[in-house]
Write an enzyme that holds these catalytic residues in place. Sequence first.
Site, PDB file in Angstrom:
ATOM      1  N   LYS A   1     -10.506  13.035   7.280  1.00 35.70           N
ATOM      2  CA  LYS A   1     -10.108  12.714   8.651  1.00 35.70           C
ATOM      3  C   LYS A   1     -10.128  13.986   9.489  1.00 35.70           C
ATOM      4  CE  LYS A   1      -6.759   8.985   7.666  1.00 35.70           C
ATOM      5  NZ  LYS A   1      -7.427   7.876   8.351  1.00 35.70           N
TER       6      LYS A   1
ATOM      7  N   ASP B   1     -12.181   7.054   3.072  1.00 37.06           N
ATOM      8  CA  ASP B   1     -11.015   6.861   3.938  1.00 37.06           C
ATOM      9  C   ASP B   1     -10.618   5.385   4.032  1.00 37.06           C
ATOM     10  OD1 ASP B   1      -8.939   7.601   5.569  1.00 37.06           O
ATOM     11  OD2 ASP B   1     -10.172   7.889   7.373  1.00 37.06           O
TER      12      ASP B   1
ATOM     13  N   ARG C   1      -7.504  -0.563   0.827  1.00 35.84           N
ATOM     14  CA  ARG C   1      -7.994  -1.838   0.287  1.00 35.84           C
ATOM     15  C   ARG C   1      -8.351  -1.722  -1.193  1.00 35.84           C
ATOM     16  NH1 ARG C   1     -12.494  -1.968   4.892  1.00 35.84           N
ATOM     17  NH2 ARG C   1     -10.698  -1.081   5.971  1.00 35.84           N
TER      18      ARG C   1
ATOM     19  N   GLU D   1      -9.388   3.581   1.772  1.00 33.47           N
ATOM     20  CA  GLU D   1      -8.830   3.641   0.422  1.00 33.47           C
ATOM     21  C   GLU D   1      -7.753   2.590   0.168  1.00 33.47           C
ATOM     22  OE1 GLU D   1      -7.713   5.331   2.898  1.00 33.47           O
ATOM     23  OE2 GLU D   1      -5.556   5.015   2.665  1.00 33.47           O
TER      24      GLU D   1
ATOM     25  N   ASP E   1       1.513   6.449   5.342  1.00 37.06           N
ATOM     26  CA  ASP E   1       0.578   5.511   4.724  1.00 37.06           C
ATOM     27  C   ASP E   1       1.122   4.829   3.464  1.00 37.06           C
ATOM     28  OD1 ASP E   1      -1.810   4.299   5.322  1.00 37.06           O
ATOM     29  OD2 ASP E   1      -3.045   5.689   4.162  1.00 37.06           O
TER      30      ASP E   1
ATOM     31  N   LYS F   1       0.856  -1.186   0.000  1.00 35.72           N
ATOM     32  CA  LYS F   1       0.000   0.000   0.000  1.00 35.72           C
ATOM     33  C   LYS F   1       0.893   1.236   0.000  1.00 35.72           C
ATOM     34  CE  LYS F   1      -3.272   2.658   2.898  1.00 35.72           C
ATOM     35  NZ  LYS F   1      -4.159   2.665   4.075  1.00 35.72           N
TER      36      LYS F   1
ATOM     37  N   ASP G   1      -2.668  10.312   3.282  1.00 31.98           N
ATOM     38  CA  ASP G   1      -4.057   9.902   3.443  1.00 31.98           C
ATOM     39  C   ASP G   1      -4.830  10.945   4.236  1.00 31.98           C
ATOM     40  OD1 ASP G   1      -6.453   8.609   3.637  1.00 31.98           O
ATOM     41  OD2 ASP G   1      -5.761   7.030   5.004  1.00 31.98           O
TER      42      ASP G   1
END
Length: 517
Positions: free
Chosen positions: A281, A351, A355, A353, A292, A269, A274
Site C-alpha cells: 500500500k 492486498d 478474503r 488478503e 484490519d 477477519k 495490513d
Amino acid sequence: MINDFKPTVSAVSSAVEKVDADALVLGVAKGPEGPVLLPNPLADKAARSVADSLKALGASGAADQLLRLPGVDGFKSETLVLIGVGQLTGEADGGVSLEALRRAAGSAARQLSSASSIALALPAATIEQVSAIAEGAAIGAYSFPHFKGSEEARSQTPASEIAVLTELKDKHTKAAVTRAGVVGQAVRAVRDLVNTPPSHLYPESFAETVAKAAKSTKAKLKVWDDKDLAKDGFGGLLGVGGGSSRGPRLVRVEHSPSRPAAHIALVGKGITFDSGGLSLKPANAMTTMKLDMAGAATVVAVVLAAAELNLPVKVTGWLCLAENMPSSTAQRPEDVITIYGGKTVEVLNTDAEGRLVLADGIVAASEEQPDAIVDVATLTGAQMIALGSRTVGVMGSEGVRDSLVEAADVSGESLWGMPIPEEALTGFRSDVADLTNTGAREGGMLNAAAFLREFVGDRADADPKALDPETKRIPWAHVDIAGPSFNDKGAYGYTPKGGTGVTVRTLITYLEGLTKA
Ligand code: BES
Ligand code: MN
Ligand code: ZN
C-alpha cells in the site's frame, strides 16, 4: 480485554435531590421554537428555573452540546449538566428517539471525563428508554490511555459509576441494565483491540488475549498455530501470514448452551496489520491499517457476550488471524494457494488478503453445519465509496441479510442491505486456478462478497438434485465494516475517535432474536 476499566451501570429510583453524583445530567432538545428541557425528575420549581435559563445559557439542544451549571440548592450532586439530544422528532416516545437518548447519554459520559460518578436524568419512563440510556452511557464512557508515557495520563479514566434515574424498578428493568453493561463491555473490548498498536497486537498475542478473556467465562477455545495450520491445510492463512515473522493463527471460540435454539457461526477477519504485502500500500493508505482485525475482535467480543448473557443459542466464533507483510517469504502475486477444503486461488494482488483468510474460516465453519454463517470484515475500500464511513454494508442470503438489517434498526446501528449482482463473480476467473482473488473494480464490495460465497458450504440435508445453489447453501451473510470500524474524525455521541466497536450491538440483538423465534 486489554482494559481493566469497567464502569458500573445501575438503575436508581431514589429521589433526584438525594442522588449523590459528581454530575447530574439533564437533556435539552432542539424544539421548533428553541431549546426544550426534556422531561426530568426535578421538582417543578427547579425544573422551571433551569428551563427558563436555557436561552441565556446558550443551550441550543444540538446533539453533543454539553453545558455545566453549578449545582442546584438542595441537591447532593455537585454540578448540573445539560446535554443536547438534537432535533425533537415528534415520535410517540415523547419526541426523542431511542438512538437520540443513547447518543446523548453516551456523549455526556464521554465528555464528563473529570467526573467519577454521573447520574443521568433523561426521559426514562419505559424499559426501552432505560436500556438505551444505560447502553449509551456504558459505551460512551471510554478512553484508551494505556500507551501514554506518564502515570497521570494513564490514570485518566471516564466516569466509573453511572446511574440511570428511573421510576421503574422491576426485575426486567434490572435485567435490561445488566445487559447494557455486558454490551458496553463488549463494545469497549473491540475498541481496545482495534486501538492496540500492531507492535503489541499480532496473531499470537491476539490469540493469547482471547484465551485470557475466555478463561473467566464458560466459552471453549481452540487455537491452531502455524504448524497446526500447515498440517490441516489452511492455505489462505498460511499464504497471507507467510511474509511475517509473526505467524498466523486460527482461533475457534464457542459458546455452547444446553438445548440451543440455533447454531450460528461467526467468522472474523483478523489482519493485525495490513501493509498490502508485496502489493504494498502507499504510505498514507497504510496508516489506520491496524484496524484490519476489527472483524475478529467483534466476533470474539460477541461470543463472550453471548456466554456472559447466557443466550440460549450456540455461537461459534472463528478468528482468522494473520499479519500481511512483504518479505522474501511473503506470497507473490501469481502464486497459487489452496484454501482449506481444496479450492485453489491465484493471488493476483496480495492486498486482497482478507478474503483469503476468511475463505479458510468460512470453509471450516461450514463443516460444522451451523444454521447460519455471518462473516464480519474490514474487507474493502469500496465499502466506503459505496456507503460512506458510518454505514455498514451487508450482503448474502436474503434471510440472514435482512435479519441483520432489522437487528441493526432495533439496536441503533446503520446497516444497509446490498445485492450480489449476477456478474459479480466473472472478474475472478483464473486461467490457472479455480479463482483469482481480484474481481472488477466497479462494485468492489459486492464482488468480494461473491468471492466469499464460493466458500460457503452446502447444507448436509440439501436436496442433491436441487438446481438453485442458493437453496443448497448454508444461509450466510457478509458484513463489510471497513469504514465504520474506525473513526478517524471527531468523536460524536457515544462514538470516540479510533476503534468504534460497530456491529457488536447488532450481532447481539440478532442472536437474541433467534431465541424468540
Ligand atoms: N483492509 C483493506 C480494506 C480497507 C481499506 C479497510 C481501507 C479499511 C480502510 C483490504 O485488505 C484491502 O486492501 N482491500 C483492497 C482490495 C483490492 C486490492 C481488491 C481495496 O479495497 O483496495
Ligand atoms: Mn489489504
Ligand atoms: Zn485488509
